[in-house]
Write an enzyme that holds these catalytic residues in place. Structure first.
Site, PDB file in Angstrom:
ATOM      1  N   GLY A   1       4.530  -4.339  -2.070  1.00  0.00           N
ATOM      2  CA  GLY A   1       3.159  -3.850  -2.077  1.00  0.00           C
ATOM      3  C   GLY A   1       2.483  -4.034  -0.730  1.00  0.00           C
ATOM      4  N   PHE A   2       1.208  -3.699  -0.689  1.00  0.00           N
ATOM      5  CA  PHE A   2       0.429  -3.761   0.554  1.00  0.00           C
ATOM      6  C   PHE A   2       0.394  -5.188   1.106  1.00  0.00           C
ATOM      7  CE2 PHE A   2      -4.215  -4.141   2.004  1.00  0.00           C
ATOM      8  CZ  PHE A   2      -3.907  -3.893   3.327  1.00  0.00           C
TER       9      PHE A   2
ATOM     10  N   ASP B   1      10.094  -7.251  -6.730  1.00  0.00           N
ATOM     11  CA  ASP B   1       9.139  -6.199  -7.075  1.00  0.00           C
ATOM     12  C   ASP B   1       9.796  -5.263  -8.082  1.00  0.00           C
ATOM     13  OD1 ASP B   1       7.199  -3.932  -6.881  1.00  0.00           O
ATOM     14  OD2 ASP B   1       6.504  -5.013  -5.100  1.00  0.00           O
ATOM     15  N   ASN B   2       9.019  -4.760  -9.045  1.00  0.00           N
ATOM     16  CA  ASN B   2       9.579  -3.767  -9.972  1.00  0.00           C
ATOM     17  C   ASN B   2       9.315  -2.340  -9.496  1.00  0.00           C
ATOM     18  OD1 ASN B   2       6.869  -3.418 -10.518  1.00  0.00           O
ATOM     19  ND2 ASN B   2       7.018  -3.876 -12.713  1.00  0.00           N
TER      20      ASN B   2
ATOM     21  N   GLY C   1       4.671  -0.694  -5.889  1.00  0.00           N
ATOM     22  CA  GLY C   1       5.168  -1.012  -4.558  1.00  0.00           C
ATOM     23  C   GLY C   1       6.069   0.090  -4.020  1.00  0.00           C
TER      24      GLY C   1
ATOM     25  N   ASP D   1      11.265  -7.050 -12.842  1.00  0.00           N
ATOM     26  CA  ASP D   1       9.953  -7.100 -13.480  1.00  0.00           C
ATOM     27  C   ASP D   1       9.691  -8.542 -13.902  1.00  0.00           C
ATOM     28  OD1 ASP D   1       7.747  -6.969 -15.132  1.00  0.00           O
ATOM     29  OD2 ASP D   1       8.465  -5.262 -16.306  1.00  0.00           O
TER      30      ASP D   1
ATOM     31  N   ALA E   1      -2.381 -14.887  -6.273  1.00  0.00           N
ATOM     32  CA  ALA E   1      -3.363 -13.949  -5.724  1.00  0.00           C
ATOM     33  C   ALA E   1      -4.372 -13.610  -6.804  1.00  0.00           C
ATOM     34  CB  ALA E   1      -2.664 -12.686  -5.228  1.00  0.00           C
TER      35      ALA E   1
ATOM     36  N   TYR F   1      -7.954  -5.646 -15.691  1.00  0.00           N
ATOM     37  CA  TYR F   1      -7.646  -6.282 -14.406  1.00  0.00           C
ATOM     38  C   TYR F   1      -8.420  -7.589 -14.250  1.00  0.00           C
ATOM     39  CZ  TYR F   1      -6.984  -6.792  -9.345  1.00  0.00           C
ATOM     40  OH  TYR F   1      -6.669  -7.265  -8.095  1.00  0.00           O
TER      41      TYR F   1
END
Length: 329
Positions: A12-13, A33-34, A38, A58, A116, A147
């Protein structure tokens, strides 16, 4: 012997920039990463390195990593409104089940873990600027709740592991961050505005544009996370840039930066969209000796040049599609 670190959400970023930073610092990196959100392009330059390995996995499923681990950075989660409104169940699962698996692995390996979190735990805040003592104002059943509540639960279970098991934990509350490797179609303010400008479209603002955001350049964000991981501080720490700006003023900055002559158009503000967002970074200054160094004008030039370098095909794919929610952070 080199320290070994697992980074979830590595493609991802933020995850990919963290991989770069810890490679630079001489760590052995396991990226995981799944690839739902990403992109392997973000880390393909690392595949040739002996101290980088990648697992396509995952984390809502059991995590097994052979050998020792010194640190875990848990950055796996959809982070853009486009994503978490499309895959709400997966978003909740990665924040709950995925975090549980990461914490269990950290306990097994006796590793320090940093999670995070996000400024979204503050919801539509009634305290401004937001400090870590503020509990937030979140609609648990609104569209953003998948979220916001995933991240709030993530913080709760992390502190439970810290208190009950004595696990070394760190919590980064990340405010709006931007820079190269952002996806143009992820629905957030900066890539949305730049994508529209590059495609010759008018810039879309939801609401009256007087809502505020505070944007932190990615290099500053990574430095703050790096310092937090290596600190002795276990309570949440805001990491962001307190330079606050209205969305309307920011749209005008984008038009000036791109030199385009589009106009700004206004649409209805989505449900629960926060009207204010500005971090109080007093704790980060005191505990980490950290504050952002890159100005918005400097960071935006770098980011704009990155987006300009994308192919016409990538720009076309990034065209914003309206959908229920219209949320941009």
């Amino acid at each position: 012997m080199a320290k070994r670190i697992l980074i979830t959400g590595a493609a991802g970023f933020l995850g990919s920039h963290l991989c770069d930073r810890f490679i630079k610092e001489g760590y052995d990196i396991i990226g995981m990463d799944n690839l739902i959100t990403g992109d392997l392009k973000n880390i393909e330059h690392l595949f040739k390195l002996d101290n980088f390995e990648f697992f396509h996995h995952d984390i809502t499923k059991f995590i097994h990593v052979p050998g020792k681990l010194d640190y875990i950075l848990h950055f796996a989660s959809p982070a853009s409104p486009i994503d978490y409104l499309k895959i709400p169940i997966q978003t909740l699962k990665v924040g709950s089940v995925g975090t549980l698996h990461c914490l269990g692995l950290a306990k097994e390996k006796n590793a320090r873990i940093l999670i995070a979190s996000t400024s979204e735990v503050y919801g539509d805040p009634q305290v401004h600027p937001q400090n870590e003592e503020y509990y937030g104002n979140v609609n648990t059943i609104g569209p953003r709740g998948v979220y916001d509540e995933a991240k709030r639960f993530q913080e709760s279970i992390t502190m439970a592991y810290h208190r009950f098991h004595g696990l070394e934990t760190r919590i980064a509350r990340i405010f709006n961050t931007y820079g190269p490797r952002m996806r143009l179609n992820d629905g957030r303010v900066i890539p949305a505005f730049i994508g529209q400008a590059l495609r010759g479209e008018d810039l879309t603002i939801f609401g009256d544009g007087l809502q505020t955001r505070s944007f932190c350049y990615v290099d500053d964000q990574i430095e703050g996370i790096y310092r937090l991981l290596l600190s002795d501080y276990s309570d949440p720490v805001n990491i962001g840039n307190p330079d606050e700006i209205t969305i309307k003023d920011f749209a005008e900055e984008i038009l000036k930066l791109t030199g385009t002559d589009q106009v700004i158009v206004y649409k209805e503000l989505p449900a629960d969209d926060p009207l204010k967002r500005q971090p109080d970074i007093s704790r980060a200054k005191e505990v980490l000796g950290w504050k952002p160094k890159v100005s918005r004008s400097e960071g935006m030039k770098i980011t704009y040049n990155y987006f300009k370098s994308l192919s016409a095909e990538e720009l076309e794919k990034s065209e914003h599609k309206d959908f229920s929610g219209h949320i941009r952070r």
